[in-house]
Design an enzyme around this catalytic site. Structure first.
Site, short mmCIF file in Angstrom:
data_model
loop_
_atom_site.label_atom_id
_atom_site.label_comp_id
_atom_site.label_asym_id
_atom_site.label_seq_id
_atom_site.Cartn_x
_atom_site.Cartn_y
_atom_site.Cartn_z
N SER A 193 42.66 40.62 30.44
CA SER A 193 43.47 41.14 31.55
C SER A 193 44.49 40.14 32.07
O SER A 193 45.32 40.51 32.90
CB SER A 193 42.56 41.58 32.69
OG SER A 193 41.81 40.49 33.19
N LYS A 206 39.57 43.71 41.99
CA LYS A 206 40.81 42.92 41.94
C LYS A 206 41.74 43.28 43.09
O LYS A 206 42.36 42.40 43.69
CB LYS A 206 41.49 43.15 40.59
CG LYS A 206 40.70 42.59 39.41
CD LYS A 206 41.35 42.90 38.09
CE LYS A 206 40.54 42.31 36.93
NZ LYS A 206 41.15 42.60 35.62
#
Length: 872
Positions: free
Chosen positions: A750, A793
């Site tokens: 990511s 996140k």
């Protein structure tokens, strides 16, 4: 009760052997065979079979009984029937409610089927009589005598044959008659009897019968011996029981009865009253009986007594029916926990389903009781019904069916379906309330709560227990938890299931497979108890910080519910409603003696805590509360903590709240990561060093992250010129990529967009916006692929004060799980490719470039003169 009874005289209305073929009704038989001169009951279930019996009864009473080759089809043709059949006469016929019928038939003679067709509502066929191939010679007479003798031995050995059949055999004249009577022996299989019916040669039929009857004589003799042994054993047990009762009475008269026998009687009574399953009850009573036989000095006495005590201490039987109040349960969950809507909804859904299942089960039980007195008829083909006639009248009964029926198994009733209890796995960072949520669930369901910590367990025996042969053996923790709960339906929380280890002593995760499988835990086997224990009524709740360390087989048995970190508003609500009142109570403070205003709590959250949960926030409030009693003892009436006074209570501020970077910088990009403690931000740094092209990666990056860096570099080498980078930049510079917190391992794809943005930034000299965070996997074509952990996140970006979050477009569907207050303060920008990411992240090229104090080198452009390399 109908009996199987062959007769000696043929019926007067039987046609002669040389009569012309005529059409008669046919009843196909599935698992039964009727021989000539045999009287047998018949049950018909198919409508055509019932109609055929009615036609015969209303006519000359004759019907053809033909055996099907395959018992399953309902519609039959000539090829589906054995060629040799029997013409029989129908005696008493009784129609049953519905479509069935019972009749008494008597076989007359063998016939060969010529045609078979449907005649209106029944089957009919033409046939021709066939005569037995009987030769009057010495061999046939000898075989007939041998079969007659074997049949007599079979009856003597206990064969299920009525006295009329035995008398008919004694009066039988001729080998053919002897063969037909013996062929109807009930212990012969259907296939064997069909073979005998189809055999027209009498000598061959007698030769086939001799070994079959010899085998049945041995089986019947063995069955008789077994029955005699069982009878002798029962008589011996009764005799011992009477003698023991007499001995106990004598001892009582002599005042010598010790406490052990009274104790054994008490144990027996307790076992009978506990409602144990039959197999467990028998085993327990057997061990109690052993207690009286074991000498008091034997160490085995203590082992057996401990085992019996454990059985008696465990809960057994069915739990009491409880009324489930969904509204009350929802109020309790909301009272104990702030937020966590998804988890609460799942629990309330399960409770609602449980309530409906209980109501439906109660209604079904009432309907079953009401219908228990109604007659039940089997819907099948014409066959002998074992429930309506004695066993010796059922020649074709299957042995496995007989055995199950002898054990009292109801072959017509399906076992009731049991509602499976879900296995919930709460996954989230520390401090989000997973354990306390289990207590609230138990309170909302009015169940006992038991917490079992699995952290650090490495021995399988911790779950299943040790064998009784070991000194000091005990049951496993599951059985111990059931004893502690004292009920068969507690809520058991298996805490920290992701911390279970494995070594040479076994794998506890493998033992947990049976515990957490709704299909298996109805008969959980503990090594110490050695009897099955039902765990299907237990609500198991497991907790974990991350699912990656849980074995795939164990994870597949659980329903994973993720609990991400709390937002700032949720933390404030938890602090005001739960944490602060609890700390006041624990530190002996009354209302008004300590006040922490809302603004102070906000300052604590932003300056002294940075976590997904509220555990550090709880400790910080406790640290403030500890200092208040001392001030109250000094004469202060109450304490109000203002934001400016926090340093006096808990020291200087520990964290800086705001953007990840103070200024826009070249080669420094804010990324987001997810770990077992929740989400956090991290700055990806890229430094350009003049020299031969190379790529250095530091910060304990995993293999996947290294591959992402290489893919990002390849894309940047091709496209960086579009953003103002010199054409030969990557040929004359080496790149060093560093992800801080070098002591912490990092991995995953990511960070691809983060690294490619940093590389293009350092190559073009364009700074990256300090208020932007990003995540996403990048491909060589520049596509941005979806990733996981979106909620963690986004919460990390929100806690850090970032206002823009670049997310793969395919992850926009995950925004449904994000609190609205986060979406109101953080702009989520979807991106399909790297170009869209760079357009939002890079600052336009400054009019006048300057060197950054951080040591990142600005690239040379156009005709700029060479400048010395600046390194960190």
């Amino acid at each position: 009760m109908l009996e199987q009874m062959p007769v000696d005289d043929p019926a007067l209305n039987a046609p002669p052997a040389d009569a012309a073929p005529e059409r008669l009704p046919v009843v196909p038989l599935r698992d039964n065979v009727v021989f000539p001169q045999q009287l047998a009951p018949l049950a018909a279930g198919r409508s055509r079979s019932v109609a055929g019996l009615q036609v015969a009864a209303n006519g000359d009473a004759r019907v053809i009984l033909a055996v099907q080759k395959d018992a399953h089809p309902d519609d039959v043709a000539l090829d589906d029937l054995h060629p040799i059949a029997v013409v029989a006469t129908v005696g008493a016929l009784r129609l049953l409610p519905g479509s069935g019928a019972h009749a008494l038939v008597e076989g007359q003679q063998r016939v060969r089927l010529r045609s078979f067709e449907q005649d209106g509502d029944h089957w009919s066929a033409t046939s021709e009589a066939v005569a037995d191939d009987e030769a009057s010679d010495t061999e046939s007479d000898a075989l007939a005598g041998s079969v007659r003798q074997l049949f007599a031995e079979y009856v003597t050995a206990g064969g299920q044959v009525g006295p009329e059949v035995a008398a008919a055999m004694a009066r039988a004249i001729g080998p053919a008659r002897v063969a037909d009577i013996a062929s109807a022996a009930p212990d012969l299989t259907v296939a064997e009897r069909v073979e005998l019916l189809q055999t027209l040669n009498v000598v061959q039929r007698l030769r086939r019968l001799a070994p079959l009857l010899g085998r049945q004589v041995e089986v019947a003799s063995m069955r008789t011996r077994i029955h005699d042994d069982v009878t002798r054993t029962i008589n011996k047990s009764q005799r011992e029981h009477i003698l023991r009762e007499q001995l106990r009475a004598v001892r009582k008269e002599l005042a010598e009865l010790d406490g052990e026998s009274d104790d054994a009687e008490d144990l027996t009574g307790r076992i009978e009253a506990l409602g144990m399953p039959p197999a467990v009850r028998v085993r327990a009573l057997k061990e109690v009986a052993r207690l009286e036989q074991i000498p008091s000095a034997s160490p085995e006495l203590g082992m057996v007594r401990s085992w019996v005590d454990w059985l008696l201490d465990l809960p057994w039987g069915e739990p009491p029916a409880a009324d489930i109040d969904i509204d009350r349960a929802a109020a309790i969950l909301d009272e104990d926990h702030y937020g966590l809507a998804k988890v609460k909804d799942r629990i309330l859904e399960w409770m609602a389903v449980r309530d409906r299942a209980q109501r439906r089960a109660a209604a079904s039980a009432a309907a079953a009781d009401a219908a228990s007195s109604a007659p039940v008829t089997a819907d099948g083909a014409a066959e002998i019904i074992p429930a309506a006639i004695p066993d010796h009248a059922v020649p074709g009964a299957d042995s496995a069916t007989d055995e199950r029926r002898d054990r009292g198994v109801d072959l017509t009733t399906r076992p009731p379906r049991v509602l499976q209890t879900p296995i919930l796995c709460l996954v989230g960072p520390p401090g989000v309330g997973k354990t306390s949520l289990g207590r609230s669930i138990a309170r909302a369901m009015d169940r006992r709560f038991v917490r079992l910590s699995l952290g650090g367990i490495r021995d399988e025996a911790e779950i299943r227990g040790h064998r009784r042969t070991y000194i000091g053996a005990l049951p496993g923790r599951i059985i111990q938890s059931m004893k502690q709960a004292g009920t068969v339906n507690p809520v058991i929380m298996l805490d920290e299931i992701d911390k279970v280890g494995t070594d040479f002593r076994g794998d506890p995760s493998a033992a947990l497979l049976e515990v957490l499988d709704p299909e298996q835990n109805r008969e959980f086997s503990d090594h110490y108890l050695e009897v099955p224990y039902d765990l299907s009524k237990v609500l198991f709740i497991t907790t974990a910080n991350m699912v990656d360390t849980i074995s795939p087989a164990l994870r597949d048995r659980m329903e994973v519910i993720r609990i991400s970190g709390y937002t700032e508003a949720e933390k404030l609500g938890i602090a005001e409603r739960h944490l602060l009142p609890r700390q006041l109570e624990q530190h002996g403070l009354d209302n008004g003696e300590l006040t922490i205003p809302h603004d102070t709590l906000v300052s604590i959250l932003r300056g002294y805590t940075r976590e997904a949960g509220v555990r550090q926030l709880d400790r910080t409030i406790a640290e403030i509360a500890r200092k208040v009693p001392r001030r109250l003892a000094g004469g202060v009436a109450s304490v109000v903590v203002q934001p400016a006074e926090l340093s006096d209570f808990i020291g200087p501020q520990r964290f800086e709240y705001g953007e990840a970077q103070e200024v826009d910088e070249v080669g420094a990009v804010t990324g987001v990561v997810v770990s077992e403690v929740g989400g956090d931000i991290v700055t990806v740094e890229v430094l350009a060093i003049q020299g031969s092209p190379d790529l250095s990666l530091t910060g304990q990056l995993g293999a996947v992250m290294e591959e992402s860096a290489k893919a990002a570099l390849s894309w940047a080498r091709v496209h960086a010129i579009e953003y103002g980078a010199p054409r030969d930049f990557f040929d004359t510079h080496a790149l060093h990529v560093h992800v801080p917190a070098g002591a912490i391992p990092k991995d995953g794809p990511s960070a691809g967009v983060t690294m490619v943005t940093a590389m293009v930034s350092v190559a073009s000299g364009r700074p990256v916006r300090r208020d932007v965070a990003m995540t996403g996997e990048v491909t060589l074509r520049g596509r941005v692929l979806p990733i996981g952990g979106v909620k963690d996140k986004l919460l990390a970006a929100h806690r850090s004060g970032l206002t823009t979050f670049i997310l793969p477009r395919k992850n926009m569907r995950d925004l449904d799980e994000i609190p609205q207050e986060v979406l109101d303060t953080v702009e989520v920008v979807p991106a399909d490719n790297v170009q869209e990411v760079l357009a939002r992240a890079l600052v336009d090229a400054p009019a006048q470039r300057r060197e950054r104090r951080t040591g990142f080198m600005l690239p040379l452009r156009g005709d700029d003169p060479p400048r010395p390399t600046i390194t960190a």
